[in-house]
Design a protein around this motif. Structure first.
Motif, PDB file in Angstrom:
ATOM      1  N   TYR A 171       0.827  -1.201   0.000  1.00  0.00           N
ATOM      2  CA  TYR A 171       0.000   0.000   0.000  1.00  0.00           C
ATOM      3  C   TYR A 171       0.865   1.256   0.000  1.00  0.00           C
ATOM      4  N   THR A 172       1.950   1.227   0.765  1.00  0.00           N
ATOM      5  CA  THR A 172       2.854   2.371   0.806  1.00  0.00           C
ATOM      6  C   THR A 172       3.418   2.666  -0.579  1.00  0.00           C
ATOM      7  N   LEU A 173       3.817   1.639  -1.308  1.00  0.00           N
ATOM      8  CA  LEU A 173       4.342   1.823  -2.661  1.00  0.00           C
ATOM      9  C   LEU A 173       3.289   2.454  -3.560  1.00  0.00           C
ATOM     10  N   PHE A 174       2.045   2.020  -3.402  1.00  0.00           N
ATOM     11  CA  PHE A 174       0.964   2.579  -4.211  1.00  0.00           C
ATOM     12  C   PHE A 174       0.795   4.065  -3.930  1.00  0.00           C
ATOM     13  N   PHE A 231     -11.654   0.458  -2.813  1.00  0.00           N
ATOM     14  CA  PHE A 231     -10.286   0.027  -2.526  1.00  0.00           C
ATOM     15  C   PHE A 231      -9.753   0.881  -1.394  1.00  0.00           C
ATOM     16  N   LYS A 232      -9.686   0.309  -0.172  1.00  0.00           N
ATOM     17  CA  LYS A 232      -9.251   1.046   1.009  1.00  0.00           C
ATOM     18  C   LYS A 232     -10.044   2.341   1.186  1.00  0.00           C
ATOM     19  N   GLY A 233     -11.347   2.254   0.964  1.00  0.00           N
ATOM     20  CA  GLY A 233     -12.220   3.402   1.160  1.00  0.00           C
ATOM     21  C   GLY A 233     -12.259   4.369   0.006  1.00  0.00           C
ATOM     22  N   VAL A 234     -11.560   4.073  -1.079  1.00  0.00           N
ATOM     23  CA  VAL A 234     -11.486   4.967  -2.234  1.00  0.00           C
ATOM     24  C   VAL A 234     -12.220   4.333  -3.417  1.00  0.00           C
ATOM     25  N   LEU A 287     -11.688  15.162  -2.868  1.00  0.00           N
ATOM     26  CA  LEU A 287     -11.451  13.771  -3.260  1.00  0.00           C
ATOM     27  C   LEU A 287     -10.055  13.316  -2.847  1.00  0.00           C
ATOM     28  N   LEU A 288      -9.059  14.150  -3.107  1.00  0.00           N
ATOM     29  CA  LEU A 288      -7.690  13.747  -2.817  1.00  0.00           C
ATOM     30  C   LEU A 288      -7.382  13.754  -1.324  1.00  0.00           C
ATOM     31  N   GLN A 289      -8.039  14.639  -0.578  1.00  0.00           N
ATOM     32  CA  GLN A 289      -7.878  14.603   0.871  1.00  0.00           C
ATOM     33  C   GLN A 289      -8.598  13.394   1.462  1.00  0.00           C
ATOM     34  N   GLY A 290      -9.724  12.993   0.835  1.00  0.00           N
ATOM     35  CA  GLY A 290     -10.398  11.774   1.260  1.00  0.00           C
ATOM     36  C   GLY A 290      -9.523  10.557   1.030  1.00  0.00           C
ATOM     37  N   MET A 330      -5.983   6.410   4.391  1.00  0.00           N
ATOM     38  CA  MET A 330      -4.776   5.647   4.698  1.00  0.00           C
ATOM     39  C   MET A 330      -4.605   5.452   6.197  1.00  0.00           C
ATOM     40  N   GLY A 331      -3.817   4.463   6.553  1.00  0.00           N
ATOM     41  CA  GLY A 331      -3.408   4.305   7.938  1.00  0.00           C
ATOM     42  C   GLY A 331      -2.361   5.344   8.288  1.00  0.00           C
ATOM     43  N   GLN A 332      -2.094   5.484   9.569  1.00  0.00           N
ATOM     44  CA  GLN A 332      -1.152   6.497  10.022  1.00  0.00           C
ATOM     45  C   GLN A 332       0.233   6.294   9.429  1.00  0.00           C
ATOM     46  N   GLU A 333       0.676   5.039   9.330  1.00  0.00           N
ATOM     47  CA  GLU A 333       2.003   4.773   8.788  1.00  0.00           C
ATOM     48  C   GLU A 333       2.109   5.218   7.340  1.00  0.00           C
ATOM     49  N   ASP A 334       1.059   4.927   6.546  1.00  0.00           N
ATOM     50  CA  ASP A 334       1.069   5.322   5.144  1.00  0.00           C
ATOM     51  C   ASP A 334       1.082   6.841   4.997  1.00  0.00           C
ATOM     52  N   ARG A 335       0.278   7.521   5.826  1.00  0.00           N
ATOM     53  CA  ARG A 335       0.236   8.981   5.741  1.00  0.00           C
ATOM     54  C   ARG A 335       1.589   9.587   6.075  1.00  0.00           C
TER      55      ARG A 335
END
Length: 241
Positions: free
Chosen positions: A8-11, A109-112, A133-136, A141-146
């Motif tokens: 997910y991080t790579l995405f 996909f992960k809420g998107v 949309l982009l802030q949504g 994301m999870g905290q680590e991804d953010r």
């Protein structure tokens, strides 16, 4: 679970670095079955590539291969994209292709929802980019991804109000003037194309100061990178056939 988080991080990194590149091209071609063939190419430039290696080192990756073809392809597993191919010919270039499935086959996909950004139905292809949309997307994301996206402090994701000049100054203060200058010169070119054998009957674009060009098959426009990363108003474009 750790592997899944890395995918997910790579995405998410692909999304940010693609739009922060020196140059990027996004092609969306409608298909007769309602799917959308998608091709994306980004040239990250030397300075952004160096910054990316630094992030990899901080992640424990030794500064290498934070984005590679195999991991990029896996990043789309479970999404609305099928037939995904990825190529990373050098440390600065990312090439990804795939097909967005028809609207009735899409899922969250992960809420998107893919259809919030790209929608193909009733012989019409629409692209929508907006702060909401982009802030949504960011908030899903999870905290680590953010945390990884926060490294570049892009207002479009954080929701902070900032002018292009202010954001460029911020990037320069953290990562150096060279990277800030690269971002200022960068742009993303977006192209919407009708299915094979069809011609455009109607089209429209609300893209601010950017200018669109079209012929009987496609509509194209570009967005400066700094404008995108500090986006404050919605941008939309459509074609119908």
């Amino acid at each position: 679970m750790k592997t899944l988080k890395r995918i997910y991080t790579l995405f998410y990194l692909l999304v940010l670095f693609g739009f922060a590149s020196c140059s990027a091209n996004l092609s969306l071609k409608a298909q007769n079955d309602g799917s959308v063939k998608t091709d994306f190419t980004a040239d990250m430039g030397a300075y952004l590539s160096q910054a990316l290696e630094g992030i990899s080192a901080n992640m424990g990756g030794g500064g290498k291969d934070i984005i590679n073809a195999a991991s990029l392809k896996k990043a789309f597993t479970g999404s609305d994209f099928t037939g995904v191919s990825a190529n990373v010919p050098n440390k600065q270039t990312v090439i990804v292709s795939g097909t967005i499935v028809p609207l009735k086959q899409q899922k969250t996909f992960k809420g998107v929802k893919t259809s919030s950004f790209v929608k193909c139905e009733d012989k019409k292809l629409t692209l929508t980019l907006s702060p909401a949309l982009l802030q949504g997307f960011y908030n899903s994301m999870g905290q680590e991804d953010r945390t990884y996206l926060d490294l570049f402090m892009a207002p479009i994701f954080t929701g902070e109000k900032m002018t292009q000049a202010e954001y460029k100054e911020l990037v320069a203060s953290v990562y150096g003037q060279e990277l800030a200058d690269d971002m200022q010169k960068g742009k993303i070119v977006i192209t919407l194309t009708v299915p094979d054998g069809k011609s455009i009957k109607n089209s429209g674009a609300k893209i601010g100061q950017s200018k669109a060009s079209k012929n009987s098959k496609r509509l194209s426009f570009s967005i400066p990178m700094l404008e995108f990363l500090t986006l404050q108003t919605e941008k939309t474009a459509f074609i119908s056939w």
